[in-house]
Design a protein around this motif. Structure first.
Motif, PDB file in Angstrom:
ATOM      1  N   VAL A 137      -2.628   1.236  -7.309  1.00  0.00           N
ATOM      2  CA  VAL A 137      -1.172   1.377  -7.074  1.00  0.00           C
ATOM      3  C   VAL A 137      -0.917   2.960  -7.680  1.00  0.00           C
ATOM      4  CG1 VAL A 137       0.981   1.021  -8.070  1.00  0.00           C
ATOM      5  CG2 VAL A 137      -1.319  -1.085  -8.057  1.00  0.00           C
ATOM      6  N   GLY A 138       0.171   3.382  -6.216  1.00  0.00           N
ATOM      7  CA  GLY A 138       1.024   4.833  -6.408  1.00  0.00           C
ATOM      8  C   GLY A 138       2.306   5.154  -6.772  1.00  0.00           C
ATOM      9  N   GLU A 139       2.549   5.600  -6.300  1.00  0.00           N
ATOM     10  CA  GLU A 139       3.743   5.959  -7.184  1.00  0.00           C
ATOM     11  C   GLU A 139       4.749   5.693  -6.294  1.00  0.00           C
ATOM     12  OE1 GLU A 139       4.984   9.542  -9.184  1.00  0.00           O
ATOM     13  OE2 GLU A 139       6.868   9.956  -7.910  1.00  0.00           O
ATOM     14  N   GLY A 140       5.044   6.016  -5.162  1.00  0.00           N
ATOM     15  CA  GLY A 140       5.774   5.884  -4.207  1.00  0.00           C
ATOM     16  C   GLY A 140       5.544   6.836  -2.689  1.00  0.00           C
ATOM     17  N   PRO A 141       5.894   6.522  -1.693  1.00  0.00           N
ATOM     18  CA  PRO A 141       5.521   6.906  -0.356  1.00  0.00           C
ATOM     19  C   PRO A 141       6.286   8.384  -0.268  1.00  0.00           C
ATOM     20  CG  PRO A 141       6.579   5.091   0.352  1.00  0.00           C
ATOM     21  CD  PRO A 141       6.784   5.441  -0.957  1.00  0.00           C
ATOM     22  N   GLY A 142       5.360   9.690   0.298  1.00  0.00           N
ATOM     23  CA  GLY A 142       5.661  10.098   0.386  1.00  0.00           C
ATOM     24  C   GLY A 142       6.157  10.617   1.627  1.00  0.00           C
ATOM     25  N   ALA A 143       6.286  12.168   2.347  1.00  0.00           N
ATOM     26  CA  ALA A 143       6.406  12.632   4.215  1.00  0.00           C
ATOM     27  C   ALA A 143       6.071  12.083   4.650  1.00  0.00           C
ATOM     28  CB  ALA A 143       6.601  14.013   4.465  1.00  0.00           C
ATOM     29  N   ASP A 144       4.490  11.793   4.683  1.00  0.00           N
ATOM     30  CA  ASP A 144       3.973  11.310   5.829  1.00  0.00           C
ATOM     31  C   ASP A 144       3.418   9.612   5.934  1.00  0.00           C
ATOM     32  OD1 ASP A 144       2.351  13.880   6.928  1.00  0.00           O
ATOM     33  OD2 ASP A 144       1.810  14.295   4.010  1.00  0.00           O
ATOM     34  N   GLU A 145       3.338   9.024   4.346  1.00  0.00           N
ATOM     35  CA  GLU A 145       3.345   8.256   4.691  1.00  0.00           C
ATOM     36  C   GLU A 145       4.658   7.270   5.056  1.00  0.00           C
ATOM     37  OE1 GLU A 145       2.486  10.044   1.980  1.00  0.00           O
ATOM     38  OE2 GLU A 145       0.593   9.722   1.872  1.00  0.00           O
ATOM     39  N   ASP A 146       6.614   8.049   5.059  1.00  0.00           N
ATOM     40  CA  ASP A 146       7.433   7.341   4.926  1.00  0.00           C
ATOM     41  C   ASP A 146       7.206   7.449   6.479  1.00  0.00           C
ATOM     42  OD1 ASP A 146      10.254   7.046   5.025  1.00  0.00           O
ATOM     43  OD2 ASP A 146      10.182   9.188   5.628  1.00  0.00           O
ATOM     44  N   LEU A 150       2.109   3.675   6.048  1.00  0.00           N
ATOM     45  CA  LEU A 150       1.004   3.490   5.610  1.00  0.00           C
ATOM     46  C   LEU A 150       0.932   3.978   4.089  1.00  0.00           C
ATOM     47  CD1 LEU A 150      -1.809   3.671   8.268  1.00  0.00           C
ATOM     48  CD2 LEU A 150      -0.848   1.719   7.078  1.00  0.00           C
ATOM     49  N   PRO A 151      -0.031   4.027   2.939  1.00  0.00           N
ATOM     50  CA  PRO A 151       0.055   4.082   2.377  1.00  0.00           C
ATOM     51  C   PRO A 151      -1.016   5.763   1.674  1.00  0.00           C
ATOM     52  CG  PRO A 151      -0.899   2.226   2.103  1.00  0.00           C
ATOM     53  CD  PRO A 151       0.004   2.685   2.729  1.00  0.00           C
ATOM     54  N   PHE A 152      -0.753   6.170   1.522  1.00  0.00           N
ATOM     55  CA  PHE A 152      -1.432   7.639   0.416  1.00  0.00           C
ATOM     56  C   PHE A 152      -2.705   7.872   1.915  1.00  0.00           C
ATOM     57  CE2 PHE A 152      -1.210   6.006  -4.024  1.00  0.00           C
ATOM     58  CZ  PHE A 152      -0.846   6.769  -3.888  1.00  0.00           C
ATOM     59  N   VAL A 153      -1.274   8.825   3.191  1.00  0.00           N
ATOM     60  CA  VAL A 153      -2.003   9.221   4.217  1.00  0.00           C
ATOM     61  C   VAL A 153      -2.171  10.543   4.031  1.00  0.00           C
ATOM     62  CG1 VAL A 153      -1.932   6.701   5.657  1.00  0.00           C
ATOM     63  CG2 VAL A 153      -0.177   8.543   5.534  1.00  0.00           C
ATOM     64  N   CYS A 177      -0.946   0.025  -2.706  1.00  0.00           N
ATOM     65  CA  CYS A 177       0.004   0.604  -2.497  1.00  0.00           C
ATOM     66  C   CYS A 177       0.701   1.110  -3.691  1.00  0.00           C
ATOM     67  CB  CYS A 177       0.260  -1.627  -2.670  1.00  0.00           C
ATOM     68  SG  CYS A 177       0.089  -2.376  -4.202  1.00  0.00           S
ATOM     69  N   ASN A 178       2.117   0.954  -4.058  1.00  0.00           N
ATOM     70  CA  ASN A 178       2.864   1.791  -4.650  1.00  0.00           C
ATOM     71  C   ASN A 178       3.875   0.574  -5.007  1.00  0.00           C
ATOM     72  OD1 ASN A 178       2.526   4.750  -3.943  1.00  0.00           O
ATOM     73  ND2 ASN A 178       3.128   4.185  -1.493  1.00  0.00           N
ATOM     74  N   VAL A 179       4.724   1.786  -6.478  1.00  0.00           N
ATOM     75  CA  VAL A 179       5.222   1.231  -7.301  1.00  0.00           C
ATOM     76  C   VAL A 179       6.215   0.388  -6.302  1.00  0.00           C
ATOM     77  CG1 VAL A 179       6.867   1.508  -9.289  1.00  0.00           C
ATOM     78  CG2 VAL A 179       4.593   1.362  -9.080  1.00  0.00           C
ATOM     79  N   TYR A 251      -5.250  10.129 -13.252  1.00  0.00           N
ATOM     80  CA  TYR A 251      -4.540  10.938 -12.371  1.00  0.00           C
ATOM     81  C   TYR A 251      -4.152  10.425 -11.227  1.00  0.00           C
ATOM     82  CZ  TYR A 251      -5.411  13.259 -17.102  1.00  0.00           C
ATOM     83  OH  TYR A 251      -5.633  14.108 -18.307  1.00  0.00           O
ATOM     84  N   HIS A 252      -3.465  10.967 -10.774  1.00  0.00           N
ATOM     85  CA  HIS A 252      -3.162  10.800  -9.815  1.00  0.00           C
ATOM     86  C   HIS A 252      -3.460  12.080  -8.416  1.00  0.00           C
ATOM     87  CE1 HIS A 252      -0.394  10.110  -6.203  1.00  0.00           C
ATOM     88  NE2 HIS A 252       0.180   9.508  -5.910  1.00  0.00           N
ATOM     89  N   PRO A 253      -4.398  11.243  -7.370  1.00  0.00           N
ATOM     90  CA  PRO A 253      -5.240  12.855  -6.836  1.00  0.00           C
ATOM     91  C   PRO A 253      -3.617  13.911  -6.453  1.00  0.00           C
ATOM     92  CG  PRO A 253      -5.161  10.012  -5.801  1.00  0.00           C
ATOM     93  CD  PRO A 253      -4.090  10.433  -6.819  1.00  0.00           C
TER      94      PRO A 253
HETATM   95  N1  URA Z   1       1.321   9.377  -3.370  1.00  0.00           N
HETATM   96  C1  URA Z   1       1.873   7.711  -4.271  1.00  0.00           C
HETATM   97  O1  URA Z   1       2.340   8.006  -5.053  1.00  0.00           O
HETATM   98  N2  URA Z   1       1.845   6.848  -2.527  1.00  0.00           N
HETATM   99  C2  URA Z   1       1.674   7.542  -2.075  1.00  0.00           C
HETATM  100  O2  URA Z   1       1.704   6.634  -0.935  1.00  0.00           O
HETATM  101  C3  URA Z   1       1.666   8.736  -1.077  1.00  0.00           C
HETATM  102  C4  URA Z   1       1.388   9.661  -2.284  1.00  0.00           C
END
Ligand code: URA
Length: 287
Positions: A137-146, A150-153, A177-179, A251-253
């Protein structure tokens, strides 16, 4: 819902009912009058699609021998309805049985529950194995994901993919997924009202997948899910319990991209996760 209250209160009630409906709670106790407690279902809220019909049968009050004295009722009571075979409020509290990720995605719809919808291109619901033993579980989508839905791309996502592969798994084996499901502007952290609006969907996703282990990526995800203000370094790498699942924060990537020496800590954490899941380190190929 007919207007019975001042508009601001009406709005608050609608928001709260929508929140409960998103959690899968659709029956409420009301009217503790002489006739006893009855269950009512909130009227559907326009923007929320509720595919599963919860109320199947209307049970009318039994006729009494004596006609009841006429009462002045200023407001028409809500319809008396009970579900004779369905789940009680307490059974449904916090957990909707046998929901699929598809059902949950349908319920989320073209979401406008919080202000993040205004700036998003695509909702990033989540991706991976609906029966995964491991959920990130990540935080929220960034620009690429938006852009891709798709999450974490993006860059951080590529590092997450490497981390997953180092564990001997592939992205399709886990669920990611994300929060929050929409990109916060300027990649800021999600705000409390956004987390509140989105959290029922994360809870339902995890309840549907029933993973053995959840890994929270980064302080925002961990603090939000665990509802703590402690810094992540105080509990990173420790086994915690959340809604019956083993949970570990690491930690977050994206932090690892800025601070590569922290990769060693994350690798230690992931090795604990591997041990919990009975995973072996992948054998190095002979060259
Ligand atoms: N960082 C996040 O926390 N989530 C994503 O999907 C991408 C980057």
């Amino acid at each position: 819902m007919p207007e019975r209250f001042p508009a601001s209160l009406q709005q608050k009630i609608e928001d709260r009912l929508r929140y409960y409906e998103d959690l899968g709670i659709r029956l409420f106790y009301t009217d503790r009058g002489p006739g006893g407690t009855t269950l009512v279902a909130p009227e559907p809220i326009a923007s929320v699609s509720s595919s599963a019909p919860i109320i199947e049968e209307t049970v009318l009050p039994k006729p009494t021998t004596k006609p009841a004295p006429a009462k002045v009722a200023p407001v028409a009571p809500p319809p008396l309805v009970v579900h004779p075979t369905g789940p009680s409020l307490f059974e449904t509290m916090g957990k909707v049985k046998d929901e699929t990720l598809l059902n949950i995605r349908e319920d989320l719809g073209d979401c406008t529950r919080c202000k993040l919808h205004k700036g998003r291109n695509k909702i990033v619901f989540g991706d991976g194995n609906p029966k995964a033993e491991l959920v990130f579980v990540g935080e929220g989508p960034g620009a690429d994901e938006d852009a891709q839905g798709l999450p974490f791309v993006g860059r951080a996502g590529k590092l997450l993919t490497q981390m997953i592969e180092a564990m001997g798994l592939q992205r399709k084996d886990v669920y990611i997924c994300n929060v929050v499901k929409c990109r916060p502007p300027e990649n800021r952290a999600p705000e409390p009202d956004e987390v509140t609006a989105c959290s029922p969907f994360l809870i339902r996703q995890i309840d549907s997948i029933r993973p053995k282990v959840i890994v929270c990526l980064g302080a925002t995800a961990a603090k939000t899910i665990l509802n703590t203000t402690r810094g992540i370094s105080q509990f990173r790498g420790e086994w915690l319990e959340w809604r019956g699942h083993k949970l570990m924060a690491t930690y977050h990537p994206a932090y690892l991209l800025r601070n590569p020496p922290a990769k060693a800590d994350v690798w230690k954490d992931l090795q604990k996760v591997m041990a919990e899941l009975g995973l072996q380190l992948p054998k190095k190929s002979k060259s």
